[in-house]
Design an enzyme around this catalytic site. Structure first.
Site, PDB file in Angstrom:
ATOM      1  N   HIS A 302       0.796  -1.356  -0.193  1.00  0.00           N
ATOM      2  CA  HIS A 302       0.059  -0.116   0.110  1.00  0.00           C
ATOM      3  C   HIS A 302       0.727   1.129  -0.007  1.00  0.00           C
ATOM      4  CE1 HIS A 302      -3.447  -2.556   0.595  1.00  0.00           C
ATOM      5  NE2 HIS A 302      -2.998  -2.880   1.593  1.00  0.00           N
ATOM      6  N   VAL A 330      -2.076  -1.425   6.573  1.00  0.00           N
ATOM      7  CA  VAL A 330      -0.961  -2.136   5.978  1.00  0.00           C
ATOM      8  C   VAL A 330      -0.742  -3.215   7.313  1.00  0.00           C
ATOM      9  CG1 VAL A 330       1.569  -2.197   5.979  1.00  0.00           C
ATOM     10  CG2 VAL A 330       0.383  -0.420   5.104  1.00  0.00           C
ATOM     11  N   HIS A 331      -0.746  -4.659   6.714  1.00  0.00           N
ATOM     12  CA  HIS A 331      -0.758  -5.821   7.840  1.00  0.00           C
ATOM     13  C   HIS A 331       0.596  -6.000   8.770  1.00  0.00           C
ATOM     14  CE1 HIS A 331      -4.207  -7.231   5.393  1.00  0.00           C
ATOM     15  NE2 HIS A 331      -4.597  -6.086   5.839  1.00  0.00           N
TER      16      HIS A 331
END
Length: 451
Positions: A302, A330-331
């Protein structure tokens, strides 16, 4: 002797590196089957389910629940003793259809005025089980639990279990709740999954990209989110459930919409200016902002998606002296130093990305190297954050990794408020210039010079 010390030091470094390298991030977990987590029979059609609460203005709380019986009333009985309800509040209800899906009756009832830091017992719709909630304190200290991008996986349940062990007052969720992605029954299973926590402490949420659910020419965006998760936008002068503000103890919190218009001609921008102009930093010395897509992100996932919103709104937040900005999307987890306009700035905000609640898409493993100067700590693991604001000058932030179902504290820092550091008094002049002069050169140049 010196040679021995060098050898010992070298061995210590190698051992430390080996220990660090041995940490292996757990694999993603499968989506939950809610029926297996909740083995008891489904409640009667007129009994409340998917109960959650949210703040609704000064000393008031909104109770939301769903029934399958259209004749079920939208009132809440409540009191400070189990089974004894001194007050009844009448609310409103809504429902929606999405393709072939029809929701149950969605009830929203505001109760109050309520005493601060007090446990209340309540019942929804005159039937079903009794719930209990605890109101936030009126003064410091106050504690927030934070995690974005929850979803409905085994890691989600682990995150919720860890948050449940945290002695928090309010849960902040910067977008991406159910990961329903147009499969509407997943909104229902998500409501069941979070009910044990969300019915006891206020959950304050903002939308993420997975809440859009728009289908061109067929379905409008955010219909499910807006129907199910009504936030105090009207109470804060907003015209949209996608952005609003509220106050807890001595903290003013602004929830912005990454997926609502945000340029300087938008309604959200106009509302933000008006809301910031009303903030009293003597009464609420801490100022926090949440939205979904991060502005400062050194993960390859992202990249740049928050840049346009940042260009439009970061000058306003900087001028107002925002202490912290919390985002998801954002993971992974990342904490910045104080930063503004891409550079270190002692009067800038601390930016935290915490989109690691447990979603089904997995973690974002690829960080950009070298690590930017503004980036202080980053790790691609599931977890949650805890923010304890101790007093008007100091707060303690910690991030807890989900590791083999235990919450392991990995990152923490003491944060000093910008009010106490002298930044805010100078910046208020800049802010008032922006608010009172729409043609201010600060708006056209894309930033405010450091003060």
């Amino acid at each position: 002797m010196e040679v021995k010390l060098v050898v010992i030091h070298t061995l210590a470094l190698l051992l430390s590196a080996t220990v660090t390298a041995n940490y292996v991030r757990p694999l993603p977990r499968k989506p939950l089957h809610i029926s297996s987590c909740f083995p008891f029979p489904k409640p009667h059609s007129n009994h409340p389910n998917q109960v959650h609460i949210s703040l609704a203005g000064n000393k008031h709380m909104r109770v939301t629940w769903i029934t399958n019986d259209n004749d079920s009333p939208s009132h809440v009985e409540y009191g400070t003793s189990p089974g004894r309800y001194d007050t009844v509040a009448e609310g409103e209800y809504t429902s929606y259809s999405y393709m072939l899906y029809s929701s149950g009756k969605i009830h929203h009832t505001v109760i109050g005025p309520l005493e601060h830091n007090t446990t209340y017992f309540y019942r929804c719709g005159g039937s079903g089980p009794e719930f209990q909630l605890k109101t936030p304190p009126a003064q410091f200290p106050v504690t927030f639990a934070v995690a974005g991008d929850l979803g409905q996986t085994g890691w989600t349940k682990s995150t919720l279990d860890h948050i449940d062990q945290c002695n928090y007052d309010v849960y902040l969720l910067p977008g991406d709740l159910s990961y329903a992605d147009r499969m509407q029954h997943l909104w229902d299973t998500f409501g069941e999954l979070v009910e044990p926590l969300a019915s006891r402490r206020p959950w304050m949420v903002t939308q993420g990209n997975h809440e859009k659910e728009k289908i061109l020419l067929l379905e409008d965006g955010f219909v499910s989110y807006n129907s199910r998760w009504k936030m105090p936008f009207e109470e804060s002068g907003s015209t949209s459930n996608l952005y609003y503000s509220f106050e807890v103890a001595g903290v003013h919190i602004i929830m912005l919409g990454s997926y609502a218009d945000y340029d300087e001609y938008s309604e959200q921008y106009r509302w933000l200016k008006a809301d910031l102009s009303k903030v009293d930093r003597e009464r609420t010395p801490w100022l926090l902002v949440l939205f979904h897509a991060p502005w400062y992100n050194s993960n390859r996932a992202h990249q740049g998606e928050g840049d346009d919103m940042m260009a439009a709104m970061e000058p306003l937040l900087y001028a107002a002296g925002v202490d912290m900005v919390l985002a998801g999307h954002v993971h992974a987890y990342e904490r910045s130093k104080r930063v503004y306009n891409g550079s270190l700035d002692p009067c800038g905000a601390v930016h935290i990305t915490i989109g690691d609640g447990g979603n089904r898409e997995g973690l974002a493993h690829r960080f950009i190297n070298p690590q930017p100067k503004w980036s202080e700590f980053r790790e691609d693991s599931f977890g949650h954050g805890e923010l304890k604001i101790v007093n008007s000058t100091h707060a303690f932030w910690s991030w807890h990794r989900n590791d083999d179902d235990e919450a392991v504290k990995v990152d923490d820092i003491w944060i000093t408020s910008l009010v106490s550091s002298g930044c805010v008094d100078k910046k208020r002049l800049k802010l008032m210039n922006i608010l009172t002069n729409p043609k201010s050169p600060h708006l056209s140049t894309g930033g405010i010079a450091s003060v």
